[in-house]
Write a protein that holds these residues in place. Structure first.
Motif, PDB file in Angstrom:
ATOM      1  N   LEU A   1      72.561 -22.527  19.759  1.00  0.00           N
ATOM      2  CA  LEU A   1      73.085 -21.345  20.428  1.00  0.00           C
ATOM      3  C   LEU A   1      74.372 -21.723  21.171  1.00  0.00           C
ATOM      4  O   LEU A   1      74.323 -22.356  22.224  1.00  0.00           O
ATOM      5  N   PRO A   2      75.539 -21.382  20.610  1.00  0.00           N
ATOM      6  CA  PRO A   2      76.799 -21.674  21.315  1.00  0.00           C
ATOM      7  C   PRO A   2      76.874 -20.883  22.617  1.00  0.00           C
ATOM      8  O   PRO A   2      76.594 -19.688  22.650  1.00  0.00           O
ATOM      9  N   LEU A   3      77.256 -21.574  23.690  1.00  0.00           N
ATOM     10  CA  LEU A   3      77.364 -20.949  24.997  1.00  0.00           C
ATOM     11  C   LEU A   3      78.832 -20.794  25.368  1.00  0.00           C
ATOM     12  O   LEU A   3      79.651 -21.682  25.080  1.00  0.00           O
ATOM     13  N   PRO A   4      79.204 -19.695  26.012  1.00  0.00           N
ATOM     14  CA  PRO A   4      80.613 -19.509  26.400  1.00  0.00           C
ATOM     15  C   PRO A   4      81.010 -20.534  27.440  1.00  0.00           C
ATOM     16  O   PRO A   4      80.205 -20.926  28.291  1.00  0.00           O
ATOM     17  N   PRO A   5      82.272 -20.987  27.406  1.00  0.00           N
ATOM     18  CA  PRO A   5      82.715 -21.992  28.390  1.00  0.00           C
ATOM     19  C   PRO A   5      82.889 -21.365  29.764  1.00  0.00           C
ATOM     20  O   PRO A   5      83.214 -20.184  29.896  1.00  0.00           O
ATOM     21  N   SER A   6      82.646 -22.177  30.783  1.00  0.00           N
ATOM     22  CA  SER A   6      82.973 -21.745  32.141  1.00  0.00           C
ATOM     23  C   SER A   6      84.459 -21.981  32.369  1.00  0.00           C
ATOM     24  O   SER A   6      85.176 -22.479  31.499  1.00  0.00           O
ATOM     25  N   SER A   7      84.934 -21.656  33.548  1.00  0.00           N
ATOM     26  CA  SER A   7      86.365 -21.773  33.821  1.00  0.00           C
ATOM     27  C   SER A   7      86.851 -23.219  33.773  1.00  0.00           C
ATOM     28  O   SER A   7      88.025 -23.472  33.521  1.00  0.00           O
ATOM     29  N   SER A   8      85.941 -24.181  33.989  1.00  0.00           N
ATOM     30  CA  SER A   8      86.353 -25.584  34.063  1.00  0.00           C
ATOM     31  C   SER A   8      85.751 -26.451  32.967  1.00  0.00           C
ATOM     32  O   SER A   8      85.974 -27.646  32.930  1.00  0.00           O
ATOM     33  N   GLU A   9      84.985 -25.852  32.066  1.00  0.00           N
ATOM     34  CA  GLU A   9      84.301 -26.646  31.062  1.00  0.00           C
ATOM     35  C   GLU A   9      84.619 -26.144  29.662  1.00  0.00           C
ATOM     36  O   GLU A   9      85.009 -24.992  29.464  1.00  0.00           O
ATOM     37  N   SER A  10      84.445 -27.032  28.686  1.00  0.00           N
ATOM     38  CA  SER A  10      84.600 -26.643  27.287  1.00  0.00           C
ATOM     39  C   SER A  10      83.306 -25.995  26.809  1.00  0.00           C
ATOM     40  O   SER A  10      82.276 -26.088  27.478  1.00  0.00           O
ATOM     41  N   PRO A  11      83.334 -25.340  25.637  1.00  0.00           N
ATOM     42  CA  PRO A  11      82.116 -24.704  25.139  1.00  0.00           C
ATOM     43  C   PRO A  11      80.980 -25.712  24.975  1.00  0.00           C
ATOM     44  O   PRO A  11      81.196 -26.884  24.665  1.00  0.00           O
ATOM     45  N   SER A  12      79.768 -25.274  25.212  1.00  0.00           N
ATOM     46  CA  SER A  12      78.599 -26.139  25.067  1.00  0.00           C
ATOM     47  C   SER A  12      77.613 -25.494  24.116  1.00  0.00           C
ATOM     48  O   SER A  12      77.734 -24.323  23.759  1.00  0.00           O
ATOM     49  N   ILE A  13      76.640 -26.286  23.697  1.00  0.00           N
ATOM     50  CA  ILE A  13      75.650 -25.840  22.728  1.00  0.00           C
ATOM     51  C   ILE A  13      74.260 -26.024  23.314  1.00  0.00           C
ATOM     52  O   ILE A  13      73.931 -27.100  23.819  1.00  0.00           O
ATOM     53  N   LYS A  14      73.457 -24.995  23.249  1.00  0.00           N
ATOM     54  CA  LYS A  14      72.059 -25.090  23.630  1.00  0.00           C
ATOM     55  C   LYS A  14      71.232 -25.231  22.360  1.00  0.00           C
ATOM     56  O   LYS A  14      71.368 -24.427  21.437  1.00  0.00           O
ATOM     57  N   VAL A  15      70.408 -26.268  22.287  1.00  0.00           N
ATOM     58  CA  VAL A  15      69.557 -26.495  21.119  1.00  0.00           C
ATOM     59  C   VAL A  15      68.135 -26.095  21.484  1.00  0.00           C
ATOM     60  O   VAL A  15      67.551 -26.627  22.432  1.00  0.00           O
ATOM     61  N   VAL A  16      67.583 -25.155  20.739  1.00  0.00           N
ATOM     62  CA  VAL A  16      66.236 -24.653  20.972  1.00  0.00           C
ATOM     63  C   VAL A  16      65.332 -25.191  19.881  1.00  0.00           C
ATOM     64  O   VAL A  16      65.616 -25.043  18.685  1.00  0.00           O
ATOM     65  N   GLN A  17      64.238 -25.809  20.270  1.00  0.00           N
ATOM     66  CA  GLN A  17      63.320 -26.426  19.313  1.00  0.00           C
ATOM     67  C   GLN A  17      61.897 -26.294  19.835  1.00  0.00           C
ATOM     68  O   GLN A  17      61.644 -26.523  21.018  1.00  0.00           O
ATOM     69  N   SER A  18      60.972 -25.927  18.966  1.00  0.00           N
ATOM     70  CA  SER A  18      59.577 -25.755  19.367  1.00  0.00           C
ATOM     71  C   SER A  18      58.699 -25.942  18.144  1.00  0.00           C
ATOM     72  O   SER A  18      59.133 -25.652  17.021  1.00  0.00           O
ATOM     73  N   PRO A  19      57.455 -26.454  18.298  1.00  0.00           N
ATOM     74  CA  PRO A  19      56.544 -26.523  17.137  1.00  0.00           C
ATOM     75  C   PRO A  19      56.312 -25.129  16.556  1.00  0.00           C
ATOM     76  O   PRO A  19      55.917 -24.209  17.271  1.00  0.00           O
ATOM     77  N   LEU A  20      56.593 -24.988  15.269  1.00  0.00           N
ATOM     78  CA  LEU A  20      56.521 -23.673  14.616  1.00  0.00           C
ATOM     79  C   LEU A  20      55.560 -23.739  13.434  1.00  0.00           C
ATOM     80  O   LEU A  20      55.902 -24.271  12.379  1.00  0.00           O
ATOM     81  N   PRO A  21      54.343 -23.208  13.573  1.00  0.00           N
ATOM     82  CA  PRO A  21      53.427 -23.183  12.429  1.00  0.00           C
ATOM     83  C   PRO A  21      53.960 -22.235  11.351  1.00  0.00           C
ATOM     84  O   PRO A  21      54.598 -21.228  11.665  1.00  0.00           O
ATOM     85  N   PRO A  22      53.706 -22.546  10.082  1.00  0.00           N
ATOM     86  CA  PRO A  22      54.229 -21.700   9.004  1.00  0.00           C
ATOM     87  C   PRO A  22      53.564 -20.334   8.919  1.00  0.00           C
ATOM     88  O   PRO A  22      54.133 -19.403   8.335  1.00  0.00           O
ATOM     89  N   SER A  23      52.361 -20.200   9.490  1.00  0.00           N
ATOM     90  CA  SER A  23      51.650 -18.923   9.472  1.00  0.00           C
ATOM     91  C   SER A  23      51.210 -18.582  10.888  1.00  0.00           C
ATOM     92  O   SER A  23      50.897 -19.471  11.683  1.00  0.00           O
ATOM     93  N   ILE A  24      51.207 -17.291  11.189  1.00  0.00           N
ATOM     94  CA  ILE A  24      50.777 -16.832  12.504  1.00  0.00           C
ATOM     95  C   ILE A  24      49.748 -15.727  12.327  1.00  0.00           C
ATOM     96  O   ILE A  24      49.747 -15.016  11.314  1.00  0.00           O
ATOM     97  N   PRO A  25      48.849 -15.571  13.286  1.00  0.00           N
ATOM     98  CA  PRO A  25      47.803 -14.556  13.138  1.00  0.00           C
ATOM     99  C   PRO A  25      48.338 -13.151  13.405  1.00  0.00           C
ATOM    100  O   PRO A  25      49.197 -12.937  14.253  1.00  0.00           O
ATOM    101  N   THR A  26      47.814 -12.209  12.645  1.00  0.00           N
ATOM    102  CA  THR A  26      48.040 -10.791  12.904  1.00  0.00           C
ATOM    103  C   THR A  26      46.678 -10.126  12.971  1.00  0.00           C
ATOM    104  O   THR A  26      45.689 -10.648  12.454  1.00  0.00           O
ATOM    105  N   THR A  27      46.610  -8.996  13.593  1.00  0.00           N
ATOM    106  CA  THR A  27      45.341  -8.290  13.747  1.00  0.00           C
ATOM    107  C   THR A  27      45.290  -7.090  12.828  1.00  0.00           C
ATOM    108  O   THR A  27      46.212  -6.279  12.795  1.00  0.00           O
ATOM    109  N   THR A  28      44.219  -7.000  12.041  1.00  0.00           N
ATOM    110  CA  THR A  28      44.017  -5.849  11.168  1.00  0.00           C
ATOM    111  C   THR A  28      42.757  -5.113  11.613  1.00  0.00           C
ATOM    112  O   THR A  28      41.815  -5.710  12.140  1.00  0.00           O
ATOM    113  N   SER A  29      42.734  -3.817  11.412  1.00  0.00           N
ATOM    114  CA  SER A  29      41.595  -2.992  11.828  1.00  0.00           C
ATOM    115  C   SER A  29      40.803  -2.541  10.611  1.00  0.00           C
ATOM    116  O   SER A  29      41.362  -2.157   9.588  1.00  0.00           O
ATOM    117  N   THR A  30      39.486  -2.632  10.709  1.00  0.00           N
ATOM    118  CA  THR A  30      38.598  -2.164   9.645  1.00  0.00           C
ATOM    119  C   THR A  30      37.592  -1.180  10.231  1.00  0.00           C
ATOM    120  O   THR A  30      37.244  -1.250  11.411  1.00  0.00           O
TER     121      THR A  30
END
Length: 339
Positions: free
Chosen positions: A233-262
């Motif tokens: 995620l590129p972040l806008p530079p402040s008045s005294s700094e150059s642009p910075s990058i935020k790296v987002v990382q998290s364990p991501l399972p390939p499948s997630i639960p959904t709820t179905t009604s019967t």
């Protein structure tokens, strides 16, 4: 006959075929000629790394260097004054820093088939099929330096390439651990295959790379435990700094639960039961960056970009990684603001 989505292997081949035109100039403070040396121009694979170019670039600029005794491994690159991290592939660096404007051929929101992974250009500026693309200002103009190493931003390289090799292998190990819950795959590679993996990356040898990574990847019938994805995620530079990058990382399972009604047969009562369903790029972004991605299905404020192409929000994350990960096994998705 309806068009079939491309196979994962054909997408990977297109990813490896993707190239980026580079125009590399020598830092003016290091050039002995008043009117600057001619630029070094090359069409370079997006999945490759800039330090691989240093021996050729050093030789090209050797007659123009004020300090001719500098060594190739002392070289580093910058874009508009920002030192470029050498352990990021050049395509990722470009997507982060170029200011490329995501553009959609289609209107009216997401329309891709859920099983369709991402699609990329065969070469910059020439999209294929009807997928989203990114308008890219090319060639990308970089500056190479052989002095004044930015120690606060970059780890120094060594003449034998050991530092770069170790950084790559550590990233491969991390991806392997997420996929399998352990790093036995990369650790159990033969010495020949372990060195062959790095050599395949250096030489941009897709068949050799595929042969070795097929040993590491679980078969398609065996889902990943977690999917190695990094979000930039590129972040806008402040008045005294150059642009910075935020790296987002998290364990991501390939499948997630959904709820179905019967509905039960003896009454009209509804019973909710969980079911599993493939996690998509949209569900990941909505979970990790809800302010930028309030919808799981439609990009409203920003778009996810990978290899210079906009990734469909409906793309299953495991398919994206299997077909379109960078050489270290990670899918690196850059967030580009819309409007």
């Amino acid at each position: 006959m309806a068009n079939q989505p491309p196979s994962l292997s054909s997408i990977q081949q297109r990813v490896w075929e993707g190239k980026l035109p580079l125009e590399i100039v020598l830092a003016p403070s290091e050039c002995r000629t008043y009117d600057q040396a001619d630029p070094y121009i090359i069409s370079y694979p997006r999945v490759s790394y800039l330090p691989f170019l240093l021996p050729r670039i050093h030789a090209f600029f050797s007659s123009s260097l004020i300090e001719p005794n500098t060594q190739p491994h002392e070289g580093w690159f910058s874009f508009e004054g920002v030192p470029l991290k050498w352990h990021y592939p050049v395509g990722l660096l470009y997507d982060i820093y170029s200011g490329a404007d995501p553009a959609s051929k289609s209107s009216g929101g997401e329309h891709h088939h859920p099983s369709h992974s991402i699609s990329v250009s065969r070469k910059d500026g020439e999209p294929h099929d009807d997928d989203d693309e990114v308008r890219e200002p090319i060639p990308w103009r970089l500056t190479v330096h052989f002095s004044d190493w930015p120690d606060e931003d970059l780890v120094r390289l060594d003449p034998d390439g050991i530092v770069m090799h170790d950084a790559f292998i550590n990233s491969v190990k991390e991806a392997d651990f997420l996929r399998n819950g352990n790093a036995k795959g990369i650790m159990s590679l033969s010495k020949e295959d372990s060195s062959g993996l790095w050599k395949a990356v250096q030489e941009h040898d897709l068949p050799s790379y595929q042969r070795i990574t097929n040993i590491l990847l679980p078969p398609p019938s065996q889902p990943f435990r977690n999917v190695p994805i990094r979000i930039f995620l590129p972040l806008p530079p402040s008045s005294s700094e150059s642009p910075s990058i935020k790296v987002v990382q998290s364990p991501l399972p390939p499948s997630i639960p959904t709820t179905t009604s019967t509905t039960t047969s003896s009454s009209t009562a509804r019973i909710s039961s969980p079911s599993m369903h493939p996690q998509t790029i949209g569900s990941v972004l909505h979970s990790l960056l809800p302010n930028l991605f309030p919808s799981r299905r439609t990009p409203i404020l920003a778009k996810p970009v990978l290899h210079g192409a906009v990734v469909p929000m409906s793309a299953p994350i495991e398919e994206v990684v299997r077909s379109s990960a960078y050489c270290d096994g990670w899918a690196a998705i850059v967030i580009c603001m819309m409007g």
